[in-house]
Design a protein around this motif. Structure first.
Motif, PDB file in Angstrom:
ATOM      1  N   GLU A   5    -141.873 -73.036 -64.103  1.00 58.29           N
ATOM      2  CA  GLU A   5    -141.634 -71.596 -64.186  1.00 58.29           C
ATOM      3  C   GLU A   5    -140.177 -71.274 -63.889  1.00 58.29           C
ATOM      4  O   GLU A   5    -139.559 -70.447 -64.561  1.00 58.29           O
ATOM      5  CB  GLU A   5    -142.554 -70.849 -63.217  1.00 58.29           C
ATOM      6  N   SER A   7    -137.698 -73.207 -64.408  1.00 60.28           N
ATOM      7  CA  SER A   7    -136.991 -73.663 -65.597  1.00 60.28           C
ATOM      8  C   SER A   7    -137.065 -72.616 -66.707  1.00 60.28           C
ATOM      9  O   SER A   7    -136.056 -72.289 -67.345  1.00 60.28           O
ATOM     10  CB  SER A   7    -137.577 -74.995 -66.074  1.00 60.28           C
ATOM     11  N   ARG A   8    -138.246 -72.076 -66.951  1.00 63.12           N
ATOM     12  CA  ARG A   8    -138.404 -71.059 -67.995  1.00 63.12           C
ATOM     13  C   ARG A   8    -137.613 -69.794 -67.656  1.00 63.12           C
ATOM     14  O   ARG A   8    -136.977 -69.211 -68.526  1.00 63.12           O
ATOM     15  CB  ARG A   8    -139.876 -70.704 -68.179  1.00 63.12           C
ATOM     16  N   ARG A   9    -137.614 -69.401 -66.403  1.00 57.07           N
ATOM     17  CA  ARG A   9    -136.940 -68.160 -66.008  1.00 57.07           C
ATOM     18  C   ARG A   9    -135.420 -68.284 -66.005  1.00 57.07           C
ATOM     19  O   ARG A   9    -134.718 -67.281 -66.161  1.00 57.07           O
ATOM     20  CB  ARG A   9    -137.432 -67.704 -64.639  1.00 57.07           C
ATOM     21  N   THR A  10    -134.906 -69.492 -65.831  1.00 52.66           N
ATOM     22  CA  THR A  10    -133.452 -69.683 -65.744  1.00 52.66           C
ATOM     23  C   THR A  10    -132.849 -70.332 -66.981  1.00 52.66           C
ATOM     24  O   THR A  10    -131.634 -70.303 -67.157  1.00 52.66           O
ATOM     25  CB  THR A  10    -133.090 -70.552 -64.524  1.00 52.66           C
ATOM     26  N   GLY A  11    -133.684 -70.976 -67.798  1.00 49.46           N
ATOM     27  CA  GLY A  11    -133.164 -71.705 -68.952  1.00 49.46           C
ATOM     28  C   GLY A  11    -132.551 -73.041 -68.588  1.00 49.46           C
ATOM     29  O   GLY A  11    -131.871 -73.663 -69.399  1.00 49.46           O
ATOM     30  N   VAL A  12    -132.788 -73.494 -67.379  1.00 53.46           N
ATOM     31  CA  VAL A  12    -132.248 -74.771 -66.898  1.00 53.46           C
ATOM     32  C   VAL A  12    -133.404 -75.769 -66.858  1.00 53.46           C
ATOM     33  O   VAL A  12    -134.458 -75.473 -66.302  1.00 53.46           O
ATOM     34  CB  VAL A  12    -131.623 -74.607 -65.495  1.00 53.46           C
ATOM     35  N   ASN A  13    -133.197 -76.943 -67.444  1.00 52.49           N
ATOM     36  CA  ASN A  13    -134.318 -77.881 -67.512  1.00 52.49           C
ATOM     37  C   ASN A  13    -134.674 -78.446 -66.135  1.00 52.49           C
ATOM     38  O   ASN A  13    -133.828 -78.500 -65.239  1.00 52.49           O
ATOM     39  CB  ASN A  13    -134.079 -78.970 -68.571  1.00 52.49           C
ATOM     40  N   GLN A  16    -132.356 -80.960 -64.377  1.00 50.83           N
ATOM     41  CA  GLN A  16    -131.168 -80.396 -63.738  1.00 50.83           C
ATOM     42  C   GLN A  16    -131.532 -79.710 -62.422  1.00 50.83           C
ATOM     43  O   GLN A  16    -130.778 -79.799 -61.447  1.00 50.83           O
ATOM     44  CB  GLN A  16    -130.487 -79.399 -64.672  1.00 50.83           C
ATOM     45  N   ALA A  47    -128.676 -69.187 -61.041  1.00 48.57           N
ATOM     46  CA  ALA A  47    -127.668 -68.449 -61.809  1.00 48.57           C
ATOM     47  C   ALA A  47    -126.285 -68.616 -61.180  1.00 48.57           C
ATOM     48  O   ALA A  47    -125.290 -68.813 -61.890  1.00 48.57           O
ATOM     49  CB  ALA A  47    -128.050 -66.969 -61.885  1.00 48.57           C
ATOM     50  N   ARG A  50    -124.984 -72.167 -61.897  1.00 47.68           N
ATOM     51  CA  ARG A  50    -124.546 -72.309 -63.292  1.00 47.68           C
ATOM     52  C   ARG A  50    -123.189 -71.646 -63.525  1.00 47.68           C
ATOM     53  O   ARG A  50    -122.333 -72.206 -64.201  1.00 47.68           O
ATOM     54  CB  ARG A  50    -125.599 -71.714 -64.241  1.00 47.68           C
TER      55      ARG A  50
END
Length: 120
Positions: A5, A7-13, A16, A47, A50
């Motif tokens: 979840e 990962s989905r919310r941040t776009g980070v796999n 990582q 965030a 990143r």
């Protein structure tokens, strides 16, 4: 939330995210079954990580700065160590830029000399 979840919310796999955890940048709780559980604040933390990575900072530097990071941009509190680290990083970048500019000048000289010999 679980790592998928986050990962989905941040776009980070997830790989990582586990790396950020290994570097001490992201600290999940552990459920009884051993699964990582992240609070809603983890989205902001990822965030921030990143954005700082996009600025060219290493994960070690980010770990050092993390106590002074706020907001989504991220915003940095004016901690003395923050200013020192950012100034040192900029100085290092300036030195790299100077080195690259010199390399480019030298390569252009070689290219020009080679093209003259080819034309001659």
């Amino acid at each position: 939330m679980l790592i998928g979840e986050l990962s989905r919310r941040t776009g980070v796999n997830p790989h990582q995210l586990r790396y950020y955890e290994a570097q001490g940048l992201l600290v999940p709780d552990r459920a009884g079954n051993g699964y990582r559980e992240y609070g809603d604040d983890a989205v902001l933390t990822v965030a921030q990580i990143r954005r700082l990575l996009d600025a060219g900072l290493s994960t070690q530097e980010i770990g050092y700065l993390q106590p002074c990071v706020t907001g989504t941009e991220p915003d940095l509190k004016p901690c003395p160590e923050t200013l020192d680290l950012l100034r040192a990083r900029i100085t290092g970048l300036d030195e790299q830029i100077d080195t690259l500019a010199q390399s480019r000048r030298t390569l252009r000289e070689y290219l020009a000399a080679t093209e003259r010999r080819l034309a001659g």
